[in-house]
Each structure stands twice: as structure tokens, then as C-alpha cells.
Design a protein around this motif. Structure first.
Motif, PDB file in Angstrom:
ATOM      1  N   LYS A  15       0.837  -1.215   0.000  1.00 19.26           N
ATOM      2  CA  LYS A  15       0.000   0.000   0.000  1.00 19.26           C
ATOM      3  C   LYS A  15       0.869   1.261   0.000  1.00 19.26           C
ATOM      4  CE  LYS A  15      -4.443  -1.410   1.208  1.00 19.26           C
ATOM      5  NZ  LYS A  15      -4.350  -2.788   1.693  1.00 19.26           N
ATOM      6  N   GLU A  16       1.933   1.242   0.790  1.00 16.93           N
ATOM      7  CA  GLU A  16       2.800   2.431   0.852  1.00 16.93           C
ATOM      8  C   GLU A  16       3.533   2.613  -0.481  1.00 16.93           C
ATOM      9  OE1 GLU A  16       2.498   4.413   3.364  1.00 16.93           O
ATOM     10  OE2 GLU A  16       1.620   3.104   4.869  1.00 16.93           O
ATOM     11  N   ALA A  17       3.941   1.493  -1.086  1.00 15.08           N
ATOM     12  CA  ALA A  17       4.616   1.571  -2.389  1.00 15.08           C
ATOM     13  C   ALA A  17       3.655   2.146  -3.430  1.00 15.08           C
ATOM     14  CB  ALA A  17       5.091   0.179  -2.817  1.00 15.08           C
ATOM     15  N   GLU A  48       7.895  10.656   0.971  1.00 16.57           N
ATOM     16  CA  GLU A  48       7.414  10.296   2.314  1.00 16.57           C
ATOM     17  C   GLU A  48       6.847   8.874   2.320  1.00 16.57           C
ATOM     18  OE1 GLU A  48       6.683  11.593   5.485  1.00 16.57           O
ATOM     19  OE2 GLU A  48       8.127  13.172   5.092  1.00 16.57           O
ATOM     20  N   GLU A  49       6.079   8.588   1.287  1.00 16.50           N
ATOM     21  CA  GLU A  49       5.446   7.264   1.214  1.00 16.50           C
ATOM     22  C   GLU A  49       6.493   6.163   1.012  1.00 16.50           C
ATOM     23  OE1 GLU A  49       2.654   7.028   2.278  1.00 16.50           O
ATOM     24  OE2 GLU A  49       1.632   8.895   1.847  1.00 16.50           O
ATOM     25  N   ARG A  50       7.517   6.497   0.267  1.00 22.27           N
ATOM     26  CA  ARG A  50       8.610   5.535   0.113  1.00 22.27           C
ATOM     27  C   ARG A  50       9.293   5.306   1.464  1.00 22.27           C
ATOM     28  NH1 ARG A  50      12.504   2.988  -2.956  1.00 22.27           N
ATOM     29  NH2 ARG A  50      14.596   3.377  -2.199  1.00 22.27           N
ATOM     30  N   GLU A 128      -2.420  12.991  10.602  1.00 18.62           N
ATOM     31  CA  GLU A 128      -1.856  14.224  10.048  1.00 18.62           C
ATOM     32  C   GLU A 128      -2.089  14.323   8.546  1.00 18.62           C
ATOM     33  OE1 GLU A 128       2.104  15.222  11.059  1.00 18.62           O
ATOM     34  OE2 GLU A 128       1.864  14.593  13.139  1.00 18.62           O
ATOM     35  N   GLU A 129      -1.884  13.200   7.863  1.00 19.70           N
ATOM     36  CA  GLU A 129      -2.006  13.254   6.399  1.00 19.70           C
ATOM     37  C   GLU A 129      -3.449  13.505   5.966  1.00 19.70           C
ATOM     38  OE1 GLU A 129       1.951  10.903   5.008  1.00 19.70           O
ATOM     39  OE2 GLU A 129       0.020  10.228   4.247  1.00 19.70           O
ATOM     40  N   GLU A 130      -4.381  12.882   6.659  1.00 21.25           N
ATOM     41  CA  GLU A 130      -5.791  13.115   6.315  1.00 21.25           C
ATOM     42  C   GLU A 130      -6.175  14.562   6.602  1.00 21.25           C
ATOM     43  OE1 GLU A 130      -9.062  10.710   7.467  1.00 21.25           O
ATOM     44  OE2 GLU A 130      -7.913   8.865   7.272  1.00 21.25           O
TER      45      GLU A 130
HETATM   46 FE1  FEO Z   1       1.880   6.277   4.193  1.00 18.58          FE
HETATM   47 FE2  FEO Z   1       0.031   8.499   3.326  1.00 18.58          FE
HETATM   48  O1  FEO Z   1       0.203   6.776   3.865  1.00 18.58           O
END
Ligand code: FEO
Length: 172
Positions: A15-17, A48-50, A128-130
Motif C-alpha cells: 500500500k505504501e509503495a 514520504e510514502e517511500r 496528520e495526512e488526512e
Molecule cells: Fe503512508 Fe500516506 O500513507
């Protein structure tokens, strides 16, 4: 490592990839449409996601599991407009939050408290991201396509920072 937890962690790696690829596609789209601030924000977000993915890979391997590197799926080639980009980003982050919550459930069911503790970092990160995605989307809706507003929005986004808990790849 508990096999059910290992498998759930590896799903999260995937999912993060895919998040990283998705935001990379958004970054590239923004760059090719002259939205340089948005592009910078999205390239950073992709990094960031990586970092989120790498953190999981290291954790799995260091705990005696085996991290599986997922295949790269084709990311979208086109986006309708900037609002559409951020709507997709928010929807994507909400789905990642669901998957993190599922991971928390599995840790508790399996009584794997150290992984549960590790996953709490992702719980905070998702909050935070949401929140950031919602704020950006609210701004875009206020601007409502106004050209001057869009210019300012793109310029402001260049200075916006993402992922407070993540603090980018420097922590690797
Ligand atoms: Fe790592 Fe934005 O989910």
C-alpha cells in the motif's frame, strides 16, 4: 514473527509503495501543467510514502520476517484538474488509514504488542495526512477555479510541509 502479522505488514508495504507511485504520478502531472508548487509538494509526498514503505521493510526483516518487494502497478496518466487530484489523494489516504486500523486489529488479536507499538507511528501519521489533505481540499473549494487564487494556492503549496511525524526521508 507471527505469520498473520507478517502478511499484514507486507500488505502494508504494498500500500505504501502504491501510494508513493500514485503521488509520483500526481507530481509529474502537476509539473507538466506548470503547477510547480503542487509538483514539489507531491514529489515530497511521494518520497514520504517511500520512507513509510522502507520503515516497514526494515521492521519486518529485523524481526525475523521476510519483507516482500511488491511489483509496480501502472499509476494514472491523467487527472481531471487540481481539485480532482486532492480528492483522489484524500480518498487514498482514507483507504490507507483503514488498512492501518486493520493492521492494529490483527496485532491485538495476535497479542503482538511490539508490532502494535510500531504501528502506532503510522496511526499518528495517518491522522496528520488526512487532516492536511482536507485542509488543502477546503482551500481549493474556496478558490473555486479562480485563476489568481490558483496561482496563490500553487505558490503556497510550495512551502507547505507534509508528514510531521515522518519528517521526510532524512530519518532513514
Ligand atoms: Fe503512508 Fe500516506 O500513507
Amino acid at each position: 514473527m507471527n505469520p498473520l502479522v507478517e502478511s499484514a505488514l507486507n500488505e502494508q508495504v504494498q500500500k505504501e509503495a502504491s501510494s508513493s507511485q500514485f503521488y509520483l504520478a500526481m507530481a509529474s502531472w502537476a509539473e507538466s501543467n506548470g503547477l510547480n508548487g503542487t509538483a514539489k509538494f507531491m514529489y515530497q509526498h511521494s518520497d514520504e510514502e517511500r520512507f513509510h514503505m522502507l520503515k516497514l521493510i526494515h521492521f519486518i526483516n529485523e524481526r525475523g520476517g521476510k519483507a516482500i518487494i511488491p511489483p509496480v502497478a501502472q499509476a494514472p496518466k491523467e487527472f481531471k484538474n487540481l481539485e480532482n487530484v486532492f480528492e483522489l489523494l484524500l480518498a487514498h489516504e482514507i483507504s490507507v488509514t483503514d488498512s492501518i486500523n486493520n493492521l492494529v486489529d490483527i496485532c491485538l488479536q495476535q497479542k503482538d504488542y511490539s508490532t502494535h507499538n510500531f504501528v502506532q507511528w503510522y496511526v499518528s501519521e495517518q491522522l496528520e495526512e488526512e487532516a492536511l489533505a482536507r485542509t488543502v481540499l477546503d482551500k481549493l473549494r474556496l478558490i473555486d477555479g479562480d485563476k489568481g487564487g490558483m496561482y496563490m494556492f500553487d505558490r503556497d503549496l510550495e512551502n507547505a510541509s507534509i508528514g510531521g511525524a515522518g519528517q521526510s526521508t532524512q530519518q532513514q
